[in-house]
Scaffold this motif. Structure first.
Motif, mmCIF file in Angstrom:
data_model
loop_
_atom_site.group_PDB
_atom_site.id
_atom_site.type_symbol
_atom_site.label_atom_id
_atom_site.label_comp_id
_atom_site.label_asym_id
_atom_site.label_seq_id
_atom_site.Cartn_x
_atom_site.Cartn_y
_atom_site.Cartn_z
ATOM 1 N N VAL A 12 -4.647 6.242 0.475
ATOM 2 C CA VAL A 12 -3.988 4.944 0.542
ATOM 3 C C VAL A 12 -4.486 4.112 -0.633
ATOM 4 O O VAL A 12 -5.690 4.020 -0.862
ATOM 5 C CB VAL A 12 -4.323 4.204 1.857
ATOM 6 N N ARG B 117 0.847 -1.185 0.000
ATOM 7 C CA ARG B 117 0.000 0.000 0.000
ATOM 8 C C ARG B 117 0.883 1.235 0.000
ATOM 9 O O ARG B 117 1.838 1.306 0.783
ATOM 10 C CB ARG B 117 -0.878 0.025 1.256
ATOM 11 N N ILE B 118 0.537 2.183 -0.857
ATOM 12 C CA ILE B 118 1.231 3.466 -0.840
ATOM 13 C C ILE B 118 0.347 4.460 -0.111
ATOM 14 O O ILE B 118 -0.876 4.490 -0.315
ATOM 15 C CB ILE B 118 1.598 3.958 -2.259
ATOM 16 N N VAL B 119 0.956 5.233 0.768
ATOM 17 C CA VAL B 119 0.253 6.256 1.538
ATOM 18 C C VAL B 119 0.840 7.593 1.116
ATOM 19 O O VAL B 119 2.049 7.800 1.200
ATOM 20 C CB VAL B 119 0.438 6.055 3.058
ATOM 21 N N TYR B 120 -0.024 8.470 0.632
ATOM 22 C CA TYR B 120 0.435 9.759 0.127
ATOM 23 C C TYR B 120 -0.625 10.814 0.420
ATOM 24 O O TYR B 120 -1.693 10.512 0.956
ATOM 25 C CB TYR B 120 0.744 9.684 -1.374
ATOM 26 N N PRO C 32 -5.054 12.476 3.428
ATOM 27 C CA PRO C 32 -4.317 11.219 3.261
ATOM 28 C C PRO C 32 -5.041 10.304 2.274
ATOM 29 O O PRO C 32 -6.270 10.255 2.238
ATOM 30 C CB PRO C 32 -4.308 10.614 4.663
ATOM 31 N N GLU D 71 3.775 0.384 2.632
ATOM 32 C CA GLU D 71 3.668 -0.686 3.617
ATOM 33 C C GLU D 71 3.288 -1.978 2.929
ATOM 34 O O GLU D 71 2.468 -1.986 2.011
ATOM 35 C CB GLU D 71 2.608 -0.310 4.664
#
Length: 152
Positions: free
Chosen positions: A37, A26-29, A35, A72
């Motif tokens: 995800v 998972r990309i968190v941006y 936010p 993550e």
């Protein structure tokens, strides 16, 4: 490293090794100051950077270029109550060099959806941390198991 309450901190090399075991993370941006995800398929590159392949037209591709993001990945065995989780934090950049794009295509990282024009995003691993979870000897929690039929 030492176990504490069924958890053990992973060192950087262990984290990178665990990341090679799963294809999804998972990309968190940040998108428009909020936010965001997204699940993504990924690969580790030669320099241990996390590399994603997506549509060049995606909101995510434009939102992360030059930004610090979190990535993550994890794997858990519910029956054994064990697993691991790794987080990579670093600056994301769009790969713009044509030669580098071709090299990454040759590695075999593919987008799961058909896209007219693809883009590669590289996340430099500035901070890498992870945890290993060892199952509880007395089993799981006492909550009942819900099924999809129970969801309204």
């Amino acid at each position: 490293m030492q176990w504490e309450n069924g958890l053990r901190q992973l060192d950087r090399q262990e984290c990178l090794r665990f990341l090679t075991l799963v294809p999804i993370g998972r990309i968190v941006y940040t998108h428009e100051a909020l936010p965001a995800v997204l699940p993504v398929n990924f690969s580790l590159d030669q320099d241990h950077a996390v590399v994603l392949r997506t549509s060049a037209l995606s909101r995510m591709a434009h939102a992360v270029d030059g930004a610090v993001v979190a990535f993550e990945a994890d794997s858990f065995d519910e029956a054994a109550q064990s697993g691991w989780s790794v987080i990579v934090i670093g600056r994301a950049t769009l790969v713009t060099d044509r030669g580098e794009q071709e090299r990454l295509r040759a590695v075999g990282l593919r987008s799961w959806v058909d896209v007219a024009e693809d883009a590669f995003i590289r996340i430099a691993p500035e901070l890498v941390a992870g945890r290993l979870l060892k199952g509880h000897p007395h089993g799981g929690d006492e909550r009942g198991r819900a099924s999809l039929a129970d969801v309204p």
